[in-house]
Write an enzyme that holds these catalytic residues in place. Structure first.
Site, mmCIF file in Angstrom:
data_model
loop_
_atom_site.group_PDB
_atom_site.id
_atom_site.type_symbol
_atom_site.label_atom_id
_atom_site.label_comp_id
_atom_site.label_asym_id
_atom_site.label_seq_id
_atom_site.Cartn_x
_atom_site.Cartn_y
_atom_site.Cartn_z
ATOM 1 N N GLY A 1 0.838 -1.179 0.000
ATOM 2 C CA GLY A 1 0.000 0.000 0.000
ATOM 3 C C GLY A 1 0.876 1.233 0.000
ATOM 4 N N GLN B 1 3.333 9.926 1.116
ATOM 5 C CA GLN B 1 4.632 9.248 1.018
ATOM 6 C C GLN B 1 5.393 9.606 -0.251
ATOM 7 O OE1 GLN B 1 2.810 5.275 2.231
ATOM 8 N NE2 GLN B 1 4.836 5.156 3.129
ATOM 9 N N CYS C 1 6.900 -0.175 6.605
ATOM 10 C CA CYS C 1 6.357 1.005 5.937
ATOM 11 C C CYS C 1 7.411 1.508 4.955
ATOM 12 C CB CYS C 1 6.061 2.082 6.983
ATOM 13 S SG CYS C 1 5.463 3.633 6.271
ATOM 14 N N LEU C 2 6.988 1.902 3.760
ATOM 15 C CA LEU C 2 7.949 2.400 2.768
ATOM 16 C C LEU C 2 8.707 3.624 3.275
ATOM 17 C CD1 LEU C 2 5.868 2.107 -0.549
ATOM 18 C CD2 LEU C 2 7.505 0.476 0.407
ATOM 19 N N HIS D 1 -3.288 0.968 8.483
ATOM 20 C CA HIS D 1 -1.958 1.587 8.394
ATOM 21 C C HIS D 1 -1.977 2.760 7.407
ATOM 22 C CE1 HIS D 1 2.583 1.482 8.067
ATOM 23 N NE2 HIS D 1 2.262 2.083 6.921
ATOM 24 N N GLU D 2 -2.552 2.519 6.215
ATOM 25 C CA GLU D 2 -2.572 3.588 5.205
ATOM 26 C C GLU D 2 -3.485 4.728 5.660
ATOM 27 O OE1 GLU D 2 -0.343 3.562 3.061
ATOM 28 O OE2 GLU D 2 0.202 1.456 3.220
ATOM 29 N N HIS E 1 -1.734 7.101 7.829
ATOM 30 C CA HIS E 1 -0.892 8.081 7.114
ATOM 31 C C HIS E 1 -1.663 9.376 6.850
ATOM 32 C CE1 HIS E 1 2.985 6.380 6.131
ATOM 33 N NE2 HIS E 1 2.427 5.228 5.829
HETATM 34 ZN ZN ZN Z 1 3.288 3.365 5.739
#
Ligand code: ZN
Length: 174
Positions: free
Chosen positions: A46, A51, A96-97, A138-139, A142
């Site tokens: 995701g 991000q 997480c990226l 999680h997303e 953000h």
């Molecule tokens: Zn993340």
């Protein structure tokens, strides 16, 4: 193809206030394409618009995880709302990226349901369990500026900061 640079914590852009989408126009469609390319480039499950440095209230979920076919496009979650989460929780390691090579144990509801708009403008509801619920939550975090480091104590937070600063230095050396 436009793979954009992933914003890595503690970059302040990850805490920007997000802006709701009022209509799906070329800008939003282009953002979707960039998010898709950037997510696939990093093998993410995701990705949220913040991000890649864009404050639009939007994230993507990898198609298979979202219950689509392998060759289908990722699911766009635009202006998402979490409608419900289960009492039952599960604890699991989360990445997480924006936190390369960092994993944190996070306890989350086992199931979740959200309502959002897809990239074609249709409104849908999606219920997920396990990894899908975790990804949705999680997303969605953000979009409210909540990040993995907000789930850990101050010592672990410092450790993560040192690790990612080293990471940034190493990239700069290349
Ligand atoms: Zn993340």
């Amino acid at each position: 193809m436009a793979v954009r640079e992933i914003v890595v914590w503690p970059d302040a852009r990850l805490r920007l206030e997000t802006v709701a989408v009022s209509q799906i126009d070329d800008r939003v469609r282009q953002l979707y394409e960039d998010l898709k390319d950037s997510m696939y480039a990093e093998n993410g499950l995701g990705i949220a618009a913040l991000q890649i440095g864009d404050p639009t209230k939007m994230f993507l979920i990898e198609p298979r995880l979202a219950g689509r076919g392998e060759n289908d496009p990722p699911l766009a979650c635009i202006n998402p709302e979490i409608l419900w989460t289960s009492e039952e929780t599960q604890e699991s390691e989360e990445g997480c990226l924006s936190f390369p090579d960092v994993f944190v144990q996070v306890e989350r509801p086992l199931k979740a349901r959200l309502r959002a708009m897809d990239i074609d403008g249709s409104i849908y509801e999606l219920e997920g369990e396990g990894l899908l619920a975790r990804c949705m939550l999680h997303e969605n975090d953000h979009l409210t500026g909540k990040l993995l480091v907000d789930f850990v104590g101050p010592l672990k937070r410092q450790m993560i900061k040192r690790k990612l600063q080293k990471h940034a230095t190493r990239d700069a050396d290349l």
